[in-house]
Design a protein around this motif. Structure first.
Motif, PDB file in Angstrom:
ATOM      1  N   ALA A   1      53.632  47.604 -94.321  1.00  0.00           N
ATOM      2  CA  ALA A   1      53.276  46.504 -95.256  1.00  0.00           C
ATOM      3  C   ALA A   1      52.008  46.371 -95.197  1.00  0.00           C
ATOM      4  CB  ALA A   1      54.474  45.580 -95.297  1.00  0.00           C
ATOM      5  N   MET A   2      51.706  45.756 -93.793  1.00  0.00           N
ATOM      6  CA  MET A   2      50.358  45.349 -93.689  1.00  0.00           C
ATOM      7  C   MET A   2      49.160  46.389 -94.178  1.00  0.00           C
ATOM      8  SD  MET A   2      48.243  42.976 -93.077  1.00  0.00           S
ATOM      9  CE  MET A   2      49.354  41.534 -92.594  1.00  0.00           C
ATOM     10  N   THR A   3      49.598  47.772 -93.965  1.00  0.00           N
ATOM     11  CA  THR A   3      48.645  48.851 -94.075  1.00  0.00           C
ATOM     12  C   THR A   3      48.292  48.870 -95.820  1.00  0.00           C
ATOM     13  OG1 THR A   3      49.127  50.053 -92.032  1.00  0.00           O
ATOM     14  CG2 THR A   3      48.310  51.177 -93.891  1.00  0.00           C
ATOM     15  N   ILE A   4      49.604  48.750 -96.327  1.00  0.00           N
ATOM     16  CA  ILE A   4      49.238  48.913 -97.924  1.00  0.00           C
ATOM     17  C   ILE A   4      48.696  47.690 -98.458  1.00  0.00           C
ATOM     18  CG2 ILE A   4      50.968  48.692 -99.991  1.00  0.00           C
ATOM     19  CD1 ILE A   4      50.909  51.479 -98.804  1.00  0.00           C
ATOM     20  N   GLN A   5      48.844  46.413 -97.748  1.00  0.00           N
ATOM     21  CA  GLN A   5      48.144  45.235 -98.314  1.00  0.00           C
ATOM     22  C   GLN A   5      46.680  45.431 -98.042  1.00  0.00           C
ATOM     23  OE1 GLN A   5      49.436  41.702 -96.430  1.00  0.00           O
ATOM     24  NE2 GLN A   5      48.991  40.549 -98.449  1.00  0.00           N
ATOM     25  N   LEU A   6      46.260  46.074 -96.845  1.00  0.00           N
ATOM     26  CA  LEU A   6      44.931  46.249 -96.463  1.00  0.00           C
ATOM     27  C   LEU A   6      44.152  47.044 -97.451  1.00  0.00           C
ATOM     28  CD1 LEU A   6      45.157  45.814 -92.414  1.00  0.00           C
ATOM     29  CD2 LEU A   6      44.213  44.129 -94.235  1.00  0.00           C
ATOM     30  N   ILE A   7      45.104  48.157 -97.723  1.00  0.00           N
ATOM     31  CA  ILE A   7      44.474  49.131 -98.539  1.00  0.00           C
ATOM     32  C   ILE A   7      44.152  48.496 -99.793  1.00  0.00           C
ATOM     33  CG2 ILE A   7      44.791  51.329 -99.908  1.00  0.00           C
ATOM     34  CD1 ILE A   7      46.473  52.351 -97.623  1.00  0.00           C
ATOM     35  N   GLY A   8      45.330  47.895-100.401  1.00  0.00           N
ATOM     36  CA  GLY A   8      44.930  46.931-101.700  1.00  0.00           C
ATOM     37  C   GLY A   8      43.838  46.215-101.653  1.00  0.00           C
ATOM     38  N   ASP A   9      43.582  45.327-100.607  1.00  0.00           N
ATOM     39  CA  ASP A   9      42.548  44.343-100.390  1.00  0.00           C
ATOM     40  C   ASP A   9      41.012  45.207-100.535  1.00  0.00           C
ATOM     41  OD1 ASP A   9      44.371  42.534 -99.739  1.00  0.00           O
ATOM     42  OD2 ASP A   9      43.900  42.346 -97.603  1.00  0.00           O
ATOM     43  N   GLY A  10      41.150  46.340 -99.842  1.00  0.00           N
ATOM     44  CA  GLY A  10      39.970  47.257 -99.940  1.00  0.00           C
ATOM     45  C   GLY A  10      39.625  47.707-101.334  1.00  0.00           C
ATOM     46  N   MET A  11      40.558  48.058-102.081  1.00  0.00           N
ATOM     47  CA  MET A  11      40.429  48.405-103.415  1.00  0.00           C
ATOM     48  C   MET A  11      40.103  47.403-104.444  1.00  0.00           C
ATOM     49  SD  MET A  11      43.699  50.769-103.844  1.00  0.00           S
ATOM     50  CE  MET A  11      43.621  51.130-105.443  1.00  0.00           C
ATOM     51  N   TYR A  12      40.399  45.933-104.151  1.00  0.00           N
ATOM     52  CA  TYR A  12      39.981  44.993-104.941  1.00  0.00           C
ATOM     53  C   TYR A  12      38.518  44.650-104.451  1.00  0.00           C
ATOM     54  CZ  TYR A  12      39.943  40.073-106.630  1.00  0.00           C
ATOM     55  OH  TYR A  12      39.508  38.986-107.163  1.00  0.00           O
ATOM     56  N   LEU A  13      38.110  44.629-103.239  1.00  0.00           N
ATOM     57  CA  LEU A  13      36.735  44.396-102.795  1.00  0.00           C
ATOM     58  C   LEU A  13      35.886  45.475-103.495  1.00  0.00           C
ATOM     59  CD1 LEU A  13      37.287  43.089 -99.376  1.00  0.00           C
ATOM     60  CD2 LEU A  13      36.414  41.830-101.454  1.00  0.00           C
ATOM     61  N   ASN A  14      36.292  46.495-103.331  1.00  0.00           N
ATOM     62  CA  ASN A  14      35.359  47.542-103.963  1.00  0.00           C
ATOM     63  C   ASN A  14      35.177  47.629-105.373  1.00  0.00           C
ATOM     64  OD1 ASN A  14      34.812  49.107-101.591  1.00  0.00           O
ATOM     65  ND2 ASN A  14      36.142  50.392-101.941  1.00  0.00           N
ATOM     66  N   GLN A  15      36.179  47.160-106.410  1.00  0.00           N
ATOM     67  CA  GLN A  15      36.187  46.949-107.758  1.00  0.00           C
ATOM     68  C   GLN A  15      35.404  45.752-108.064  1.00  0.00           C
ATOM     69  OE1 GLN A  15      37.441  49.003-109.761  1.00  0.00           O
ATOM     70  NE2 GLN A  15      36.494  47.788-111.577  1.00  0.00           N
ATOM     71  N   ASN A  16      35.335  44.674-107.251  1.00  0.00           N
ATOM     72  CA  ASN A  16      34.494  43.604-107.493  1.00  0.00           C
ATOM     73  C   ASN A  16      33.306  43.610-107.184  1.00  0.00           C
ATOM     74  OD1 ASN A  16      36.270  41.262-108.674  1.00  0.00           O
ATOM     75  ND2 ASN A  16      37.558  41.950-107.281  1.00  0.00           N
ATOM     76  N   PHE A  17      32.805  44.632-106.348  1.00  0.00           N
ATOM     77  CA  PHE A  17      31.315  44.653-106.028  1.00  0.00           C
ATOM     78  C   PHE A  17      31.066  46.015-106.530  1.00  0.00           C
ATOM     79  CE2 PHE A  17      32.840  41.923-102.565  1.00  0.00           C
ATOM     80  CZ  PHE A  17      31.962  40.898-102.776  1.00  0.00           C
ATOM     81  N   GLY A  18      31.628  46.361-107.606  1.00  0.00           N
ATOM     82  CA  GLY A  18      31.040  47.723-108.199  1.00  0.00           C
ATOM     83  C   GLY A  18      31.094  49.100-107.466  1.00  0.00           C
ATOM     84  N   LEU A  19      31.932  49.026-106.422  1.00  0.00           N
ATOM     85  CA  LEU A  19      31.794  50.308-105.445  1.00  0.00           C
ATOM     86  C   LEU A  19      33.042  51.230-105.677  1.00  0.00           C
ATOM     87  CD1 LEU A  19      30.693  48.377-102.308  1.00  0.00           C
ATOM     88  CD2 LEU A  19      29.222  49.561-103.804  1.00  0.00           C
ATOM     89  N   SER A  20      33.873  50.790-106.726  1.00  0.00           N
ATOM     90  CA  SER A  20      35.188  51.520-106.649  1.00  0.00           C
ATOM     91  C   SER A  20      35.040  52.997-107.088  1.00  0.00           C
ATOM     92  CB  SER A  20      35.854  50.707-107.865  1.00  0.00           C
ATOM     93  OG  SER A  20      37.243  51.312-107.988  1.00  0.00           O
ATOM     94  N   GLU A  21      35.706  53.782-106.517  1.00  0.00           N
ATOM     95  CA  GLU A  21      35.811  55.211-106.745  1.00  0.00           C
ATOM     96  C   GLU A  21      36.982  55.630-107.818  1.00  0.00           C
ATOM     97  OE1 GLU A  21      36.989  59.123-104.776  1.00  0.00           O
ATOM     98  OE2 GLU A  21      35.908  57.904-103.592  1.00  0.00           O
ATOM     99  N   SER A  22      36.685  56.018-108.756  1.00  0.00           N
ATOM    100  CA  SER A  22      37.879  56.215-109.678  1.00  0.00           C
ATOM    101  C   SER A  22      38.963  57.022-109.124  1.00  0.00           C
ATOM    102  CB  SER A  22      37.254  56.820-111.183  1.00  0.00           C
ATOM    103  OG  SER A  22      36.752  58.156-110.914  1.00  0.00           O
TER     104      SER A  22
END
Length: 173
Positions: A137-158
């Protein structure tokens, strides 16, 4: 024509959250909030008698958004973990704007830090209840956190979400 008090409150909270995002707490003054919302300062003070009351209102609204998100998570057909990852990088939503505002407030207000902590616990609990494994559960949450941060900083990989879902499929999730 009668004014709807809750519409005015929402308009004021929208203005407050937008100013917090753009200018931080120093730029989210009562005068600026009233101007941004197109409401007189007296109108603002009628609904929120102080900046502390605006903070309280903003955090209460965050809690409502999170409660609704948790309901949707728990009801998601593919499971809370897929819902969480599918929505983790969404930006511009009311929940996203509210989270950003709370993050700005957390720099100065303990109650905002507490609200953000409660949010994380609620998401974790929904994930853990479904998965039955706190580490996963924590791993999934941390992956989601990373995806959110990447999206907000324009670093998201499609393709990021696709990669994550491929790994989850290999794990039988």
């Amino acid at each position: 024509m009668t004014r709807n008090s809750s519409d005015t409150k929402e308009k004021l909270l929208d203005a407050f959250d937008a100013l917090l995002e753009q200018h931080g707490t120093a730029g989210a003054t009562l005068d600026a909030v009233a101007a941004e919302a197109g409401v007189s300062k007296g109108g603002l003070l009628y609904h929120f008698g102080s900046k502390a009351k605006l903070v309280e209102g903003s955090l209460e609204r965050l809690r409502r958004y999170v409660d609704a998100d948790i309901e949707q998570m728990r009801a998601a057909e593919l499971g809370p973990h897929v819902y969480y990852l599918d929505t983790a990088a969404e930006t511009g939503t009311p929940l996203d704007r509210s989270l950003i505002a709370a993050s700005r407030l957390a720099q100065e207000y303990d109650e905002a830090r507490d609200a953000l902590g409660e949010t994380r616990v609620q998401w974790f609990d929904a994930l853990n209840d479904h998965l039955g494994d706190p580490d996963l559960a924590m791993t999934i949450q941390l992956i989601g956190d990373g995806m959110y941060l990447n999206q907000n900083f324009g670093l998201s990989e499609s393709e990021a979400l696709g990669h994550v879902k491929n790994v989850l499929a290999r794990l039988g999730l």
